[in-house]
Design a protein around this motif. Structure first.
Motif, mmCIF file in Angstrom:
data_model
loop_
_atom_site.group_PDB
_atom_site.id
_atom_site.type_symbol
_atom_site.label_atom_id
_atom_site.label_comp_id
_atom_site.label_asym_id
_atom_site.label_seq_id
_atom_site.Cartn_x
_atom_site.Cartn_y
_atom_site.Cartn_z
ATOM 1 N N LEU A 40 0.956 -1.426 0.092
ATOM 2 C CA LEU A 40 0.083 -0.053 -0.320
ATOM 3 C C LEU A 40 0.730 1.610 -0.278
ATOM 4 C CD1 LEU A 40 -3.185 1.245 0.452
ATOM 5 C CD2 LEU A 40 -2.612 1.063 2.400
ATOM 6 N N ASN A 41 0.108 2.154 -1.118
ATOM 7 C CA ASN A 41 1.527 3.622 -1.128
ATOM 8 C C ASN A 41 0.235 5.051 -1.245
ATOM 9 O OD1 ASN A 41 3.738 1.745 -1.558
ATOM 10 N ND2 ASN A 41 2.657 1.195 -4.511
ATOM 11 N N ALA A 42 1.346 6.070 -0.338
ATOM 12 C CA ALA A 42 0.548 6.744 -0.282
ATOM 13 C C ALA A 42 1.980 8.092 -1.434
ATOM 14 C CB ALA A 42 1.537 7.267 1.099
ATOM 15 N N ASN A 43 0.500 8.283 -1.737
ATOM 16 C CA ASN A 43 1.555 9.490 -3.028
ATOM 17 C C ASN A 43 0.414 10.485 -3.347
ATOM 18 O OD1 ASN A 43 2.769 9.588 -5.537
ATOM 19 N ND2 ASN A 43 1.196 8.245 -6.803
ATOM 20 N N LEU A 44 1.519 11.169 -4.048
ATOM 21 C CA LEU A 44 1.407 12.740 -4.121
ATOM 22 C C LEU A 44 1.126 13.233 -5.519
ATOM 23 C CD1 LEU A 44 -0.464 15.765 -3.593
ATOM 24 C CD2 LEU A 44 1.193 16.268 -3.005
ATOM 25 N N ILE A 45 0.659 13.181 -5.879
ATOM 26 C CA ILE A 45 0.862 13.781 -8.321
ATOM 27 C C ILE A 45 0.280 14.963 -7.918
ATOM 28 C CG2 ILE A 45 0.587 13.042 -10.681
ATOM 29 C CD1 ILE A 45 -0.476 11.110 -9.557
ATOM 30 N N THR A 46 1.985 16.275 -8.411
ATOM 31 C CA THR A 46 1.103 17.535 -8.652
ATOM 32 C C THR A 46 1.489 18.051 -10.174
ATOM 33 O OG1 THR A 46 1.878 17.578 -6.373
ATOM 34 C CG2 THR A 46 1.809 19.894 -7.789
ATOM 35 N N ASP A 47 0.602 18.343 -10.766
ATOM 36 C CA ASP A 47 0.356 18.553 -12.247
ATOM 37 C C ASP A 47 0.564 20.502 -12.522
ATOM 38 O OD1 ASP A 47 1.056 16.386 -13.022
ATOM 39 O OD2 ASP A 47 -1.753 16.032 -13.627
ATOM 40 N N TYR A 48 1.650 20.662 -13.241
ATOM 41 C CA TYR A 48 1.377 22.165 -13.814
ATOM 42 C C TYR A 48 1.314 22.620 -14.892
ATOM 43 C CZ TYR A 48 2.992 27.235 -14.519
ATOM 44 O OH TYR A 48 3.278 28.940 -14.916
ATOM 45 N N LYS A 49 0.534 23.387 -15.551
ATOM 46 C CA LYS A 49 -0.112 23.204 -16.660
ATOM 47 C C LYS A 49 0.513 24.262 -17.628
ATOM 48 C CE LYS A 49 -4.443 23.905 -19.691
ATOM 49 N NZ LYS A 49 -6.047 23.716 -19.517
ATOM 50 N N ILE A 50 1.244 24.032 -18.562
ATOM 51 C CA ILE A 50 2.871 25.444 -18.676
ATOM 52 C C ILE A 50 1.125 26.001 -19.398
ATOM 53 C CG2 ILE A 50 4.484 25.677 -21.040
ATOM 54 C CD1 ILE A 50 5.657 23.041 -19.365
#
Length: 222
Positions: free
Chosen positions: A195-205
């Motif tokens: 089980l993994n805790a994950n944070l995905i951060t996206d920046y829209k150019i």
């Protein structure tokens, strides 16, 4: 072991329901054995939308994973465990389903090894470390995956999207290896849940380009 993994992906929308994507990753592992980095796998995938409404969407995914190495890379001419290898050296089939409800996203998938080409030659008996099992000519079982994601946005950060999520991976059987006598042996307790805790951060150019950063940490390790 510390891991760094970068990838480049390209996606194209064929029509309102079908889209295709290509992703290539580069994996690097660093630890007591040293540092090893290489291109890992190429993922060819498609996504087909079955039903889409204002606040909900249901789609299915399909694809293949193609390795760039056969998991036999070495450090200073010494064989190293799979934990350092950029790929498991397997050709996999991928199938999945995706459901979106407002800002929530639910995914489930299967990763099925079709062709096992792993040529790893690491033996625990010949190593100074006892932290890794023998993985000579490793053969692995399939994985079932489930993920819950929440899409988080802020009015003051119009180009940013944050997606905290929990990823559960259940390994459906015990893997195996070939011992020094040429006999295939089972790796006990190699099945089970991670089980993994994950944070995905996206920046829209702009409309066509996004930079993404993913940070993950295991909560349960098999």
């Amino acid at each position: 072991i510390n891991y760094n993994s970068g990838f480049i992906s390209y996606a194209r929308k064929i029509n309102e329901k079908l889209s295709l994507a290509l992703k290539v990753n580069y994996n690097q592992a660093s630890g007591s054995f040293g540092t090893l980095g290489n291109f890992g796998d190429a993922f060819l995938s498609g996504n087909y939308t079955l039903n889409k409404k204002e606040k909900t969407a249901l789609s299915v995914s399909f694809g293949v994973k193609i390795p760039f190495t056969l998991s036999n890379r070495k450090i200073n001419e010494f064989s190293v465990p799979l934990d350092y290898q950029p790929s498991l050296g397997t050709f996999d089939a991928l199938i999945g389903i995706d459901y979106t409800f407002k800002k929530w996203k639910f995914d489930a998938a299967l990763q099925l090894p079709v062709f096992q080409r792993n040529k790893n030659s690491y033996f625990d008996e010949y190593s100074d470390s006892n932290n890794f099992p023998t993985t000579n000519l490793f053969r692995r079982k399939s994985d079932a995956l489930a993920r819950v994601t929440y899409n988080l946005t802020f009015k003051s950060l119009t180009n940013w999207t944050f997606e905290p999520n929990l990823l559960a991976i259940y390994h459906l059987g015990n893997d195996s290896y070939e011992d020094i006598f040429g006999n295939r042996q089972t790796i006990k307790n190699s099945n089970g849940l991670t089980l993994n805790a994950n944070l995905i951060t996206d920046y829209k150019i702009n409309t066509f380009n996004i930079v993404s950063l993913s940070l993950a940490s295991p909560l349960v390790v098999r």
